[in-house]
Design an enzyme around this catalytic site. Structure first.
Site, mmCIF file in Angstrom:
data_model
loop_
_atom_site.group_PDB
_atom_site.id
_atom_site.type_symbol
_atom_site.label_atom_id
_atom_site.label_comp_id
_atom_site.label_asym_id
_atom_site.label_seq_id
_atom_site.Cartn_x
_atom_site.Cartn_y
_atom_site.Cartn_z
ATOM 1 N N ALA A 149 1.275 8.836 -3.705
ATOM 2 C CA ALA A 149 -0.227 9.282 -4.380
ATOM 3 C C ALA A 149 -1.191 9.001 -3.190
ATOM 4 O O ALA A 149 -1.198 8.025 -2.422
ATOM 5 C CB ALA A 149 -0.470 8.363 -5.678
ATOM 6 N N HIS A 160 5.056 1.300 -11.150
ATOM 7 C CA HIS A 160 6.196 1.180 -10.249
ATOM 8 C C HIS A 160 7.210 0.458 -11.194
ATOM 9 O O HIS A 160 7.018 -0.918 -11.420
ATOM 10 C CB HIS A 160 6.036 0.299 -9.169
ATOM 11 C CG HIS A 160 4.878 1.318 -8.016
ATOM 12 N ND1 HIS A 160 5.573 1.735 -6.963
ATOM 13 C CD2 HIS A 160 3.785 1.648 -7.988
ATOM 14 C CE1 HIS A 160 4.416 2.367 -6.521
ATOM 15 N NE2 HIS A 160 3.252 2.304 -6.838
ATOM 16 N N MET A 194 -2.045 3.888 0.832
ATOM 17 C CA MET A 194 -1.862 2.349 1.208
ATOM 18 C C MET A 194 -0.462 2.307 1.424
ATOM 19 O O MET A 194 -0.116 1.081 1.372
ATOM 20 C CB MET A 194 -2.576 1.777 -0.024
ATOM 21 C CG MET A 194 -4.058 2.099 -0.423
ATOM 22 S SD MET A 194 -4.453 1.126 -1.808
ATOM 23 C CE MET A 194 -6.125 1.923 -2.114
ATOM 24 N N SER A 195 0.195 3.255 1.726
ATOM 25 C CA SER A 195 1.575 3.278 1.713
ATOM 26 C C SER A 195 2.353 3.857 2.841
ATOM 27 O O SER A 195 1.804 4.299 3.883
ATOM 28 C CB SER A 195 2.434 3.222 0.382
ATOM 29 O OG SER A 195 2.269 4.663 0.264
ATOM 30 N N TYR A 249 -0.665 -4.450 0.187
ATOM 31 C CA TYR A 249 -2.083 -5.263 -0.689
ATOM 32 C C TYR A 249 -1.451 -6.137 -1.670
ATOM 33 O O TYR A 249 -2.317 -6.815 -2.315
ATOM 34 C CB TYR A 249 -2.839 -4.186 -1.078
ATOM 35 C CG TYR A 249 -2.129 -3.054 -2.256
ATOM 36 C CD1 TYR A 249 -1.881 -3.497 -3.676
ATOM 37 C CD2 TYR A 249 -1.863 -1.610 -1.741
ATOM 38 C CE1 TYR A 249 -1.139 -2.472 -4.426
ATOM 39 C CE2 TYR A 249 -1.411 -0.877 -2.847
ATOM 40 C CZ TYR A 249 -0.855 -1.323 -3.987
ATOM 41 O OH TYR A 249 -0.318 -0.385 -4.689
ATOM 42 N N GLU A 250 -0.261 -6.278 -2.006
ATOM 43 C CA GLU A 250 0.376 -7.147 -3.075
ATOM 44 C C GLU A 250 0.634 -8.417 -2.463
ATOM 45 O O GLU A 250 1.009 -9.332 -3.210
ATOM 46 C CB GLU A 250 1.847 -6.364 -3.504
ATOM 47 C CG GLU A 250 1.585 -5.257 -4.415
ATOM 48 C CD GLU A 250 2.930 -4.610 -4.885
ATOM 49 O OE1 GLU A 250 3.507 -5.277 -5.824
ATOM 50 O OE2 GLU A 250 3.426 -3.754 -3.915
ATOM 51 N N HIS A 296 -7.638 4.055 -10.584
ATOM 52 C CA HIS A 296 -6.353 4.192 -10.516
ATOM 53 C C HIS A 296 -5.866 4.952 -11.679
ATOM 54 O O HIS A 296 -4.664 5.541 -11.523
ATOM 55 C CB HIS A 296 -5.715 2.675 -10.399
ATOM 56 C CG HIS A 296 -4.332 2.555 -10.290
ATOM 57 N ND1 HIS A 296 -3.627 3.227 -9.234
ATOM 58 C CD2 HIS A 296 -3.174 2.080 -10.950
ATOM 59 C CE1 HIS A 296 -2.279 3.156 -9.259
ATOM 60 N NE2 HIS A 296 -1.975 2.337 -10.248
ATOM 61 N N SER A 345 3.695 5.988 -6.680
ATOM 62 C CA SER A 345 2.832 5.850 -8.001
ATOM 63 C C SER A 345 3.430 6.910 -9.061
ATOM 64 O O SER A 345 2.864 8.072 -8.756
ATOM 65 C CB SER A 345 1.417 5.903 -7.680
ATOM 66 O OG SER A 345 1.063 4.648 -6.990
ATOM 67 N N HIS A 398 4.126 -3.092 -1.684
ATOM 68 C CA HIS A 398 2.758 -2.798 -0.605
ATOM 69 C C HIS A 398 2.229 -3.855 -0.036
ATOM 70 O O HIS A 398 2.274 -5.009 -0.301
ATOM 71 C CB HIS A 398 1.725 -1.976 -1.283
ATOM 72 C CG HIS A 398 1.991 -0.981 -2.048
ATOM 73 N ND1 HIS A 398 2.550 -1.109 -3.550
ATOM 74 C CD2 HIS A 398 1.662 0.466 -2.007
ATOM 75 C CE1 HIS A 398 2.572 0.414 -4.123
ATOM 76 N NE2 HIS A 398 2.483 1.132 -3.246
ATOM 77 N N ASN A 421 -6.157 12.681 -6.274
ATOM 78 C CA ASN A 421 -7.951 12.586 -6.179
ATOM 79 C C ASN A 421 -8.554 12.807 -5.087
ATOM 80 O O ASN A 421 -7.910 12.910 -3.962
ATOM 81 C CB ASN A 421 -8.424 10.936 -6.572
ATOM 82 C CG ASN A 421 -7.722 10.066 -5.635
ATOM 83 O OD1 ASN A 421 -6.617 9.909 -5.724
ATOM 84 N ND2 ASN A 421 -8.802 9.773 -4.669
#
Ligand code: HPA
Length: 291
Positions: free
Chosen positions: A126, A74, A224-225, A98-99, A260, A43, A96, A248
């Site tokens: 990230a 991306h 998440m990756s 989540y996609e 995000h 990211s 990912h 964060n």
């Protein structure tokens, strides 16, 4: 429909290995570079590939069987080029779970790198900081991970041409790569921590209770990756360096919601330092591979 299409339809579908091979050959047809090092730029970090010299840019959509990234931040292209004197392949963006992609689709680019003869991958991302010492923008070298995504990219029949059924993960993050990265960080006044990365499926951020749980089980960072790619790389004997940018504080650490936009803003702010570090580390890794 032409007769050849008709017979192709009846033929046994290509295996993951054959698909990776045909993607690798396609990439090789576009450039004479034969990189031993590949980067996955997470990211907001894709900008590094814009600095490659002698660059050939290949949109994911053109590469046979390659997944396309849909996440904001991306770009979705593979860039082959030169950093210092070193040929590299850089992914501007990844896909990912989540996609909606399967774990196998997520790792397809790593399979392609394996077929291209890549010997080392630098995976960046990230992440949310769980360890309290991590300030926003902190770069963290991954020393281990916890897979909480509920899936493995190696589920299903094993293709021995990629690697063995039960790959060892004792030292998934190359010890030598970690040492030299932390050493270069110190020498160049880029303060680096090492940490353990917990991978969750997303796309919702974690709850404060989940973050407390993750801290208890030994995680310093959450994202998440990356973990599927690490597993696939190790399956094929590719050495791994992982670097997170703490964009964060993880949920519940500060009294504010996660966003995000904040992730992308922090990644943008730290980008030049991140790029400086990668430029220093790449020749060292190349020397390590050669030696
Ligand atoms: N949680 C999960 N993934 C993330 C975070 C986070 O706080 N920040 C950036 N990616």
């Amino acid at each position: 429909m032409s007769p050849s299409r008709k017979s192709a339809k009846k033929a046994k579908p290509d295996s993951e290995f054959e698909r990776a091979e045909s993607a690798a050959q396609f990439i090789f047809s576009k450039t004479d570079l034969r990189p031993q090092i590949a980067l996955v730029l997470g990211s907001g970090l894709g900008a590094f590939a814009d600095e490659f010299e002698n660059a050939t840019k290949i949109p994911y959509a053109e590469i046979p069987h390659f997944p396309r990234s849909t996440a904001i931040g991306h770009a979705g292209q593979l860039v082959l080029g030169v950093v210092g004197d070193v040929a590299v392949a850089g992914m501007q963006g990844r896909v990912h779970l989540y996609e909606g992609y399967s774990a196998k689709e997520v790792i397809f680019p790593i399979r392609v790198f394996a077929r291209m003869g890549v010997k080392a991958v630098i995976l960046t991302n990230a992440a949310g900081g769980i360890k309290r010492e991590f300030v926003q923008g902190q770069l963290v070298v991954l020393k281990d991970h916890i897979n909480l995504q509920g899936v493995s990219p190696l589920s299903g029949p094993n293709d021995e041409r990629f690697g063995q059924r039960f790959p060892d993960m004792t030292v998934a993050y190359d010890r030598r790569f970690r040492e030299l990265t932390v050493g270069e960080g110190n020498r160049n006044r880029i303060g680096l921590y090492e940490g353990v990365y917990a991978a969750l499926p997303g796309p919702s951020y974690e709850t404060p209770a989940e973050i407390r749980y993750l801290r208890t089980i030994g995680a310093d960072l959450v994202g998440m990756s990356t973990v599927p790619e690490v597993i696939a790389a190790r399956h094929s004997g590719i050495r791994v360096l992982g670097i997170s940018c703490v964009t964060n504080a993880a949920a519940g650490i500060l009294d504010q919601p996660l966003d995000h936009k904040e992730v992308l803003e922090t990644a943008e702010r730290v980008k030049s330092q991140f790029i400086a570090l990668l430029k220093i580390v790449i020749p060292r890794i190349a020397a390590e591979l050669g030696g």
